[in-house]
Write an enzyme that holds these catalytic residues in place. Sequence first.
Site, short mmCIF file in Angstrom:
data_model
loop_
_atom_site.label_atom_id
_atom_site.label_comp_id
_atom_site.label_asym_id
_atom_site.label_seq_id
_atom_site.Cartn_x
_atom_site.Cartn_y
_atom_site.Cartn_z
N SER A 182 16.86 4.15 -23.04
CA SER A 182 17.19 3.96 -24.46
C SER A 182 18.63 3.55 -24.68
O SER A 182 18.93 2.87 -25.65
CB SER A 182 16.88 5.25 -25.22
OG SER A 182 17.54 6.35 -24.64
N HIS A 210 10.80 2.98 -26.32
CA HIS A 210 11.36 1.69 -26.71
C HIS A 210 10.56 0.49 -26.22
O HIS A 210 10.96 -0.65 -26.42
CB HIS A 210 12.81 1.59 -26.22
CG HIS A 210 13.70 2.60 -26.85
ND1 HIS A 210 14.32 2.39 -28.06
CD2 HIS A 210 14.03 3.85 -26.47
CE1 HIS A 210 15.00 3.47 -28.39
NE2 HIS A 210 14.85 4.37 -27.44
N LYS A 240 9.63 4.29 -33.66
CA LYS A 240 10.54 3.16 -33.39
C LYS A 240 9.86 1.87 -33.83
O LYS A 240 9.73 1.63 -35.03
CB LYS A 240 11.01 3.22 -31.96
CG LYS A 240 12.02 4.37 -31.87
CD LYS A 240 12.48 4.83 -30.56
CE LYS A 240 13.45 5.99 -30.78
NZ LYS A 240 13.55 6.88 -29.65
#
Length: 384
Positions: A182, A210, A240
């Site tokens: 990340s 991610h 996300k």
Amino acid sequence: MDSLDRFAQEKLAQIDAQGLRRRLVETDRDSATGARRDGQSLISFCCNDYLNLSHHPDVIAAAKTATDRYGTGAGASRLISGNVPLYTQLERKLAELKQTDDAIVFGSGYLTNIGVIPCLVGPGDMIVADALNHACLISGARLSQATVYVYGHGDAAACQALLREHRADHDRCLILTDGVFSMDGDIAPLAALASLAREYDAWLMSDDAHGLGVLGGGRGSSFASGEKEDIPLQMGTLSKAAGCYGGYLCASQPIIDLLRNQARSFVYSTGLPPGTIAAAIKSLEIIETDEDLCAKPLGNAKTFCRFLNLPEPQTNIVPLILGQAERVMAASNALAEKGFLVTGIRPPTVPEGTARLRFTFSAAHNEEDIGALASAVRELEIAA
Ligand SMILES: *Cc1c(COP(=O)(O)O)cnc(C)c1O
């Protein structure tokens, strides 16, 4: 002053002295890229809403419809009465996307990792972990009370050395890695780790917070190479690129059934708000069907790196490591004055001496924004 407040103030004074005091700043976000702070409009390059789905009209509409139908809260843990009908659809979608038997949705990514890991390993077992794993994998590992062996970042050979030395001394073994790291934006050596897992009878778990919506046509890092990696435990978040909230693990049927029985952060925590579940289903539909959208964040990161002659990025996360926290905060403030929101990342989020600016690119950025940001970085001599 009583001892309680004195304790807090002394701690805070230490944090201040290291230049590491953090403060919340009200940020009025109107899209993945638009933010207002203190009345100033900024273009944000530090948001994880990579596809701008938190502001997609269909996603918002789905949340509203489900909220009207089911209310704002789940009312209980999923095993009591909080398992609204939408959950089945969401878990089926996740399992399809990751090509596993089933999936389990938790309240957040953090809750997923601290719930899953202690169900799989315990005292006497071992965990082999990348040195730069996300904080919540570390929390899960600590809670499990398994013995943790840490290998150098991204170093599959070092992971193998640990397995060779210690595997025989432990019953079960879990290999833990971020899929996409990340704070560094690189991808774990997943194929090599999968092969080690087979060789040493270890279980590989990747945290792909991610990767979803960005890599592998939207399916995530386990599909980034073009082939599906052999990862039996694929964890991720809906907060996300999916633009919502919630965490999940995709795995085989027995594993998911076990977790539904024993993961403490699942059993003893309230289900997600129904509107959030409906929004996540809609987001995943968009991710499944719009490969061009999913390709944009990485394309934008590549454009930025090209402008600044930086190495080609593997993902849409581009760190510029500046070293000292003070330097990073000064650079972040200077960029804000020029209209760009790029938050500085400091220890303990990243190792001592590696404080950095972390640029994240979204599908909603355009080439003009990216060019302007690159010019500002150059003018301020940040990348030098
Ligand atoms: C953000 C993040 C999480 C936590 O997910 P939440 O849903 O925000 O709790 C877990 N792992 C990684 C690698 C992350 O970046």
